[in-house]
Each structure stands twice: as C-alpha cells, then as structure tokens.
Design an enzyme around this catalytic site. Structure first.
Site, PDB file in Angstrom:
ATOM      1  N   HIS A 254       0.836  -1.200   0.000  1.00  0.00           N
ATOM      2  CA  HIS A 254       0.000   0.000   0.000  1.00  0.00           C
ATOM      3  C   HIS A 254       0.879   1.262   0.000  1.00  0.00           C
ATOM      4  CE1 HIS A 254      -3.722   2.267   1.213  1.00  0.00           C
ATOM      5  NE2 HIS A 254      -2.812   3.103   1.674  1.00  0.00           N
ATOM      6  N   GLU A 255       1.791   1.335   0.954  1.00  0.00           N
ATOM      7  CA  GLU A 255       2.625   2.539   1.058  1.00  0.00           C
ATOM      8  C   GLU A 255       3.574   2.648  -0.136  1.00  0.00           C
ATOM      9  OE1 GLU A 255       1.605   4.649   3.054  1.00  0.00           O
ATOM     10  OE2 GLU A 255       0.426   3.366   4.393  1.00  0.00           O
ATOM     11  N   HIS A 258       1.706   4.378  -2.839  1.00  0.00           N
ATOM     12  CA  HIS A 258       1.739   5.835  -2.660  1.00  0.00           C
ATOM     13  C   HIS A 258       3.091   6.390  -3.107  1.00  0.00           C
ATOM     14  CE1 HIS A 258      -1.996   6.688  -0.562  1.00  0.00           C
ATOM     15  NE2 HIS A 258      -1.774   5.816   0.388  1.00  0.00           N
TER      16      HIS A 258
HETATM   17 ZN    ZN Z   1      -3.212   5.188   1.821  1.00  0.00          ZN
END
Ligand code: ZN
Length: 490
Positions: A254-255, A258
């Site tokens: 997830h990170e 980003h």
């Molecule tokens: Zn997020």
C-alpha cells in the site's frame, strides 16, 4: 518565471524540511522530543504559508509570462492555491491549531476510557470551526463542498453522494449474502511469521513491483505512512506483527503504491507545489491498486507464493495456494475501519461521510452521534459496536479537524478499479504479466496516465483522459461481485 520559481522553491524546501522532521518524529525521535519538535515543524510550516500568501508572491504570479504548457499550469494552479490560502484569516488557522491540539488529547483520553462525553465538547468546537472555515473558503452549493475540496479538488458533495449511493444499494445486500455463505478460513495468515523475514519478503516484493530503493527506504512506525522529501527521496514505513501476515505485507504494498506515485512525477516539476499527488483520492487509488487489485489477486500469488513458502516454511509449508488466497481475502464485517476487508471497507467510509454532512448541516447533534453511528453500522454491516471506543471514537481524523477527508479513501477504491480496467484495455495480457512477476508495463502505464502529471491535472481530468468517463460506482462493484462471488461461490 525564474524569480517566481525561485520563490516557490523556497516555499517547497521549507515544507520538505518540515516533512523530514515529521518523519523523524514518527520513526526515530525519542518520546521526550515531541514538544520541541512540534514547535519546529510549526515554525517551518508557517514560514512556508506566509511566503505563499505574501503580496510579492501574488505580484510575481501576476507578472509571470509562461512560455510552456507546464509553466502555464504552474501559474494557474499556484494562483488558485494562493487565492484559497488568502481567504482564510490567520486567526482562524491559529484557533483551529489550538482547538485540535486540545481535541487530540481529549480524544486519546476518551478512547482509552471509553468516555465519549470527554470528547464531545471538543468535537462540537471542531465542527464549529470547520463551518467557519468553509464559510471563509466559500462554496457554490453547501459548506461541505468547501471542506471536501481541500482534499479532493473539484469534487462536489452531490457528485460523491450520488456515486456512494450507487455503491451502497448493491453493496449492503452483497455483504449480507457473503455473511450467509460458508466462511473462509483465515488460519494461515495468523501463524508465526518471524519479523525479520516479513521485512525481507515485503521489501523484495515492493522492489519487484517498482518501488525504487535508490530513491526510497522503509522504516518502522506505529502508524504506517509514506512521505516525500523530493521526487528523488520518497519513503515509507511499516509495522510488524509476529502472528499476523497481513498488516506488514499489504501495508508495505500500500505505502509503496503511494511512494511510486510520487517517484513517478515529472522531474521538471521538482521544487514547485505541483510535485505532489493531485488529490488524496487519486493517491489512494495508487496504493489500493498495488495492495488489492495486484497484491490480493490470484495471479500475483501464483508468482509470489513459492517465494513466500520458502521464506516462511514454518507457517506455509502445509498450506496450498488456494488456502492462502482465501485466507488473505476473507470477508468479515467488523466494527473497526482499519481492520476492514476489501469488500466492507467502503461502507465504513460512507457512514462517516454521511454523518459528517449531517453534523455540518446541523441535522445530527454531537450528543446523538454515538447512537447514529451504531444504528447505521448495524443496518449496513450487521455488527454493532460494543462501546464507543470501538465505534465513534475509533479514528483520530475528527480530532485533527480533518472533516471531508474520509470520503477520499472510498474514492480511491473506486478510481483504482476504473484505472486498472483502462490499463487492462491497453495491456490485454496484464494478468499473464502479473502471473510472471512482470509489473513494469503496469507501472509504465500509470506513470504515463497518472504519475507524471503531479498536480497539473485534477483527478477528474486524469480519469476522463485515461478511462473516457468520470467517477463511477459500476466498475468497482463489478470487480467486487466477480472476485468475491467466485471466492464465496455466490
Ligand atoms: Zn493510503
């Protein structure tokens, strides 16, 4: 243009330096440093803000003569930033900072003691200040528009509410149907996963999907996040749980999602306010795509499961690919947002979105909030919080004054599927590529259509240009029905 850019670079550098200090605070700083650190960060942030709203910045923007499309965008978008920033009186910003400082402390106390009345007066104050903030910013239709616009530029309450209603009418019965199906076994993800091996495996996969570690790194923190100090230094954090595979691994994907967005911004935008994700929803679409659409797909695990098995022989040697795939995709309605699965997550967000609007419009009073929360949770998800700590007090966002922020999480989920579908049209063998551990074409597609633009295009413009349509509920709902219908035999 040159003088303007020099000035914007100073503003950007101050904000980037503040980000380094904030990152350090969450990763390495000893607890005792907190008081001084928050003052240091506040100094840098307010210097950046003062430079932005200064008359000289306005004059340079006015006088600038852009000779490229990129420079025209810079002048147009920063002028809009300045106009917005100048509308909010600094006294209101100071009041909000003070109120949220107190509210955060009260929220921590209220949550640990399960005592909503301790937080209630602070929450009233926060909502009151947010209404003043919305009035200062201005809006066309309703005050909530102005709050939403801070996080999701150009989105309106009406547009988002219509799309969310579309999702909700199909999703609530779908969650009910899953609840009546045979539950999946989550056992395999709740075994012993040595922390050092979780770290190695997560980093190996993050690098494999395209997170550039020459320009990034991972550290540990209590609450995972990603942060950018420049396009060439974008970092992530994770947290590890010995007996639970999901938080670290899917958190890292997830990170990294980003971070890859920020790493992919056109380097010529470095040092300007455009070197940033275009909206929180678009940012979340990138993290959710790598975490869920790629990371929780069967194709991904056909590639990654043999490595996982050899990395975690104790946990996985007697587990089949199918058993593992089911364990990471089990749907279990729960009262806690951050523990929610891919299917139920959006309902947690829609509940907060509706309550925020009702609070801003004065249709729900703070004292009635816990009951309103619990009733809605029960009717949508079939679960009722046993206490307010597991209900209305679970999130930090409201104590920080972040009203209008929550919907961006669900917008990200919806956009992730719209973009993934568009990528698949251009890359018809995408599943085959993922099965073979090849992610560079997908990342390349995202770089071209999303990342490189930074803030030059809004989320709506990116969606329109790459998918040919605006924000819509259908693609996400189709995806969920197809994937989880198959897993649950519905
Ligand atoms: Zn997020």
């Amino acid at each position: 243009m040159d003088t303007l850019k020099q000035r914007l670079a100073r503003i950007t550098h101050l904000n980037q330096a503040a980000a380094v200090l904030e990152w350090d605070q969450e990763t390495y700083m000893p607890e005792g440093g907190a008081e001084a650190r928050s003052q240091q960060v506040a100094t840098l942030r307010s210097m950046a803000h003062e430079l932005l709203i200064d008359d000289e910045t306005a004059r340079l923007l006015e006088a600038a003569q852009p000779d490229s499309a990129s420079d025209s965008d810079l002048v147009r978008i920063v002028s809009r930033d300045v106009q917005k920033a100048r509308k909010v009186p600094s006294s209101l910003i100071a009041e909000m900072a003070e109120a949220s400082g107190r509210a955060k402390g009260a929220w921590q106390k209220a949550r640990s003691g399960n005592d909503f009345p301790v937080f209630a007066p602070h929450l009233e104050r926060i909502f009151d200040l947010c209404i003043q903030h919305a009035e200062a910013l201005g809006y066309e239709d309703q005050p909530y528009d102005a709050l939403l616009d801070q996080y999701e530029e150009g989105a309106t309450t009406k547009q988002v509410a219509a799309v969310f209603d579309d999702v909700k009418k199909d999703l609530v019965p779908f969650v009910e149907a899953i609840g009546q199906a045979k539950p999946l076994c989550e056992g395999p993800v709740h075994r012993e996963y040595p922390e050092a091996d979780q770290w190695t495996f997560g980093m190996e996969m993050a690098e494999r999907i395209g997170y550039d570690l020459k320009h990034g790194r991972q550290d540990r923190s209590a609450h995972p996040f990603s942060t950018s100090f420049s396009i060439s230094d974008v970092r992530i954090t994770t947290r590890l749980e010995k007996r639970f595979f999901n938080p670290a691994f899917f958190g890292t994907l997830h990170e990294a999602g980003h971070a890859m967005y920020e790493q992919g911004i056109d380097p010529s935008l470095e040092g300007t306010p455009l070197a940033d994700g275009t909206s929180l929803g678009m940012h979340e679409s990138q993290s959710r795509m790598w975490e869920n659409l790629v990371g929780r797909s069967r194709a991904f695990w056909e590639f990654a499961f043999p490595t996982a098995q050899s990395t975690f022989p104790g946990a996985l040697s007697d587990v089949s690919l199918d058993q593992f795939y089911q364990a990471i995709n089990a749907v279990m309605p729960s009262t806690i947002r951050v523990e929610a699965d891919e299917v139920t997550y959006n309902l947690h967000i829609m509940l907060r979105f509706e309550l925020e609007q009702e609070m801003i419009a004065g249709r729900v009073a703070v004292k009635d909030l816990p009951a309103a929360w619990n009733d809605r949770m029960e009717s949508w998800l079939g679960v009722r919080p046993e206490n307010d700590a597991e209900g209305v007090l679970q999130d930090i966002h409201w104590s920080l004054g972040a009203i209008g922020y929550f919907p961006t999480y669900a917008l990200g989920n919806l956009m992730s599927v719209q973009l993934f579908d568009a990528a698949r049209k251009d890359l018809p063998d995408l599943d085959e590529q993922i099965r073979g551990g090849q992610f560079s074409n997908l990342l390349g597609w995202l770089r071209t259509h999303v990342h490189q633009w930074g803030r030059r295009r809004t989320a709506n413009e990116i969606l329109g240009a790459s998918t040919g349509e605006g924000l819509a509920a259908g693609p996400w709902m189709d995806y969920v029905r197809e994937k989880f219908g198959a897993i649950y035999g519905l």
